[in-house]
Design a protein around this motif. Structure first.
Motif, PDB file in Angstrom:
ATOM      1  N   TRP A 584       0.837  -1.195   0.000  1.00  0.00           N
ATOM      2  CA  TRP A 584       0.000   0.000   0.000  1.00  0.00           C
ATOM      3  C   TRP A 584       0.873   1.246   0.000  1.00  0.00           C
ATOM      4  CZ3 TRP A 584      -4.884  -0.939  -1.056  1.00  0.00           C
ATOM      5  CH2 TRP A 584      -5.350  -2.229  -0.818  1.00  0.00           C
ATOM      6  N   LYS A 585       0.406   2.265  -0.707  1.00  0.00           N
ATOM      7  CA  LYS A 585       1.123   3.532  -0.783  1.00  0.00           C
ATOM      8  C   LYS A 585       0.302   4.618  -0.099  1.00  0.00           C
ATOM      9  CE  LYS A 585       1.470   5.839  -4.712  1.00  0.00           C
ATOM     10  NZ  LYS A 585       1.917   6.239  -6.071  1.00  0.00           N
ATOM     11  N   LEU A 586       0.923   5.351   0.824  1.00  0.00           N
ATOM     12  CA  LEU A 586       0.281   6.452   1.517  1.00  0.00           C
ATOM     13  C   LEU A 586       0.933   7.755   1.074  1.00  0.00           C
ATOM     14  CD1 LEU A 586       0.102   4.974   5.149  1.00  0.00           C
ATOM     15  CD2 LEU A 586      -1.539   4.719   3.274  1.00  0.00           C
ATOM     16  N   GLU A 587       0.117   8.728   0.677  1.00  0.00           N
ATOM     17  CA  GLU A 587       0.627  10.017   0.226  1.00  0.00           C
ATOM     18  C   GLU A 587       0.425  11.075   1.307  1.00  0.00           C
ATOM     19  OE1 GLU A 587      -1.023  11.226  -3.465  1.00  0.00           O
ATOM     20  OE2 GLU A 587      -0.159   9.549  -4.602  1.00  0.00           O
ATOM     21  N   ARG A 588       1.451  11.871   1.471  1.00  0.00           N
ATOM     22  CA  ARG A 588       1.360  12.949   2.450  1.00  0.00           C
ATOM     23  C   ARG A 588       0.219  13.901   2.071  1.00  0.00           C
ATOM     24  NH1 ARG A 588       6.371  16.548   4.855  1.00  0.00           N
ATOM     25  NH2 ARG A 588       5.206  17.346   6.652  1.00  0.00           N
TER      26      ARG A 588
END
Length: 595
Positions: A584-588
């Motif tokens: 999973w990728k989390l973006e600021r």
């Protein structure tokens, strides 16, 4: 009466006989054929599948000559080099490069791109990675915030630096970037030490070694001991790439002297990004060979102070410096704090420095690590949860650098075509690698329960972690001296749950936020990891936070995720829980922050 007895006895015999026949046939019918019997799955099931994936890389240190850099091995990097969402592999040591007595022309690294899921393709010829230096370590990071991974090569001799285009091809920017390290570099680390939003570079240099030195050990020829050579000053390069620079531009200035890093030459082998005093400024821990380790504490003004002795991570509990190689950071004793792990020379043991209220403490003996690792020479190392039970294992690639005094000495073969002599020479340095797991507050050696990794006997050097098949489970890539590289896929027992998290900052080109702290909250349990690529030995891990969450039978799920970004804002950003068993990728900016 007698007749009745006879009939009853006959009936009894018939009934009993029928029951016996029925039970025998019941057992026969229910017994599965031998080829359908399910094998016992090891608890830590690391299965070697390199060839099946197309990973045909063979480490080539050159014709064995007791040339000292040979035995140091080479590193490996795991990253998405072509931005297709799948992890790729970069391996160093494809051929003996410049500086070796039997050097051959041509690139000394190979890039394998995962074009299709589960298939690696050698993309070196068109990659532009044509460095021909004698290969040591590798570092990866996006230095110009363009969303493409860049690559730094550590060499015996002149280092090399390449800017990535984002499609698996690179531009040689060694000269134009201002980086000019030459000598004997081992490992490097990309870190934004001044928190200006651009990644800087630390280079751990090793020893001042001439072209060839003939050494003796126990009265016979062998590879040299490190204490025979003086250490190099280490290097720190500050990223001064101007805003608005193009994707083919990157500029660095050498701040080794002004930062204080060059003031203490040492035989550096490994380096890792950490934050030893929890002030939100990145520090650097350095593994030195046969001398005290370094802990560079960031002074927030462009300078560092070496504080390893003050923080009790310079030497072991007995006050002895060790032959240190590989590094990892994880919660080794289960108290919620991030500890430092260092692999060392045979008879010295792997050292776990546990974080306390004031500094660290060597707890390797109390936790059972020292007796398990003392017989081995540890190089590449990782701390990951292989079986998904929520507790990290210590993964250690082992391999000697000198021959054992208890065995008959072997010498380099004069004819490489003599397969038996070449094999005998390699085997003199081979060791079994290890998976150590913690139970009841002590570590144990998994041995055969570690799958193929526990059976691997070789000369382990570089080791990197990355979820190669996107199932959330951490896999391993290892460089085996003079042999084929290994890809160990994590095929843990069914029911284990995992999540692998990538955190990126859109304001910085969407690059990985190296130095960020990621915490997964499961009920009242908090598990924390730091995002980094540097660590292990001469290698670069995929910049992900990998978490094991327990068994499905326990209905474990993530409640929320907190990210503390590496620019000094210590207030965490909270994200909704992802589904388990995947990347999973989390973006600021997409999460929630407290007012």
């Amino acid at each position: 009466m007698a007749t009745t007895v006879k009939v009853g006895g006959l009936l009894t015999v018939v009934v009993l006989g029928g029951l016996v026949y029925w039970r025998l046939h019941e057992r026969h019918d229910d017994r599965p054929p031998k080829n359908l019997i399910q094998p016992v799955i090891p608890r830590f099931n690391l299965v070697e599948e390199g060839e099946g994936w197309g990973l045909h890389f063979v480490h080539d240190p050159g014709h064995p000559t007791f040339f000292y850099p040979e035995i140091m091995g080479s590193g490996v990097a795991v990253a998405d080099f072509d931005n297709d969402g799948r992890l790729d592999v970069l391996l160093r040591g494809a051929a003996p490069g410049k500086g070796h007595p039997h050097a051959r022309p041509g690139p000394t690294s190979r890039l394998y791109l995962q074009r299709q899921p589960g298939q690696l393709e050698d993309a070196t010829p068109k990659s532009g990675l044509d460095d021909d230096g004698y290969a040591m370590g590798v570092a990866v990071g996006d230095v110009n915030n363009d969303g493409a991974v860049d690559v730094y090569f550590c060499n015996f001799g002149k280092d090399a630096f390449y800017l990535g285009r984002g499609d698996g091809t690179f531009i040689d920017a060694t000269r134009s970037s201002g980086i000019a390290n030459q000598g004997f570099a081992s490992s490097a680390c990309f870190v934004d030490f001044d928190r200006d939003g651009r990644l800087d570079l630390y280079v751990a240099n090793y020893v001042q070694y001439p072209k060839f030195v003939d050494c003796q050990s126990m009265g016979r020829r062998d590879y040299c001991q490190p204490k025979l050579f003086r250490g190099h000053p280490h290097k720190l390069y500050r990223n001064i790439t101007p805003s608005g620079a193009g994707p083919t531009e990157a500029k660095f200035e050498d701040v080794s002297v002004s930062s204080g890093v060059a003031a203490k030459p040492a035989r550096g082998l490994g380096v890792i990004l950490c934050d030893a005093n929890d002030d939100g400024w990145p520090d650097l821990y350095v593994a030195n060979d046969d001398e005290p380790n370094f802990l560079w504490i960031n002074q927030k003004n462009g300078k560092f102070v070496e504080s390893a002795a003050t923080e009790a991570v310079a030497v072991n509990a007995a006050g002895q410096s060790q032959g240190s190689m590989g590094l990892a950071e994880f919660d080794g004793d289960g108290d919620g704090k991030l500890d430092l792990l260092v692999t060392n020379f045979r008879a010295e043991y792997t050292t776990l420095y546990c974080r306390g209220a004031a500094g660290y403490q060597d707890r390797s003996g109390a936790l059972g690590i020292s007796p398990l690792t003392r017989p081995f020479t540890g190089f590449g190392v990782a701390a990951v949860d292989v079986d998904g039970d929520g507790v990290d294992e210590i993964i250690q690639a082992n391999g000697r650098v000198t021959q054992l005094e208890t065995e008959r000495g072997v010498v380099p073969p004069t004819d490489l075509g003599d397969i038996s002599s070449v094999g005998a020479f390699r085997d003199a340095y081979a060791e079994r690698s290890q998976v150590l797991f913690r139970t009841n507050s002590r570590y144990e050696d998994a041995k055969d329960s570690a799958g193929d990794f526990g059976k691997w006997v070789g000369i382990g050097r570089g080791l990197a972690v990355g979820d190669m098949n996107g199932d959330g489970r951490p896999d391993l890539i290892a460089n085996d001296y003079s042999r084929r590289a290994k890809l160990f896929l994590n095929k843990a027992r069914p029911g284990s749950r995992y999540v692998s998290i990538r955190v990126v900052d859109p304001s910085k080109g969407g690059r990985d936020a190296l130095g960020a702290l990621v915490t997964v909250i499961v009920g009242d349990v908090r598990k924390t990891r730091r995002i980094r690529s540097c660590g292990s030995y001469q290698s670069a891990n995929a910049p992900r936070a990998d978490f094991g969450l327990g068994r499905r039978g326990n209905e474990v799920s993530v409640d929320r995720i907190e990210v503390v970004w590496p620019d000094g804002d210590l207030a965490p950003e909270t994200f909704a829980p992802p589904r388990t068993d995947g990347d999973w990728k989390l973006e600021r900016g997409r999460g929630r922050k407290k007012a």
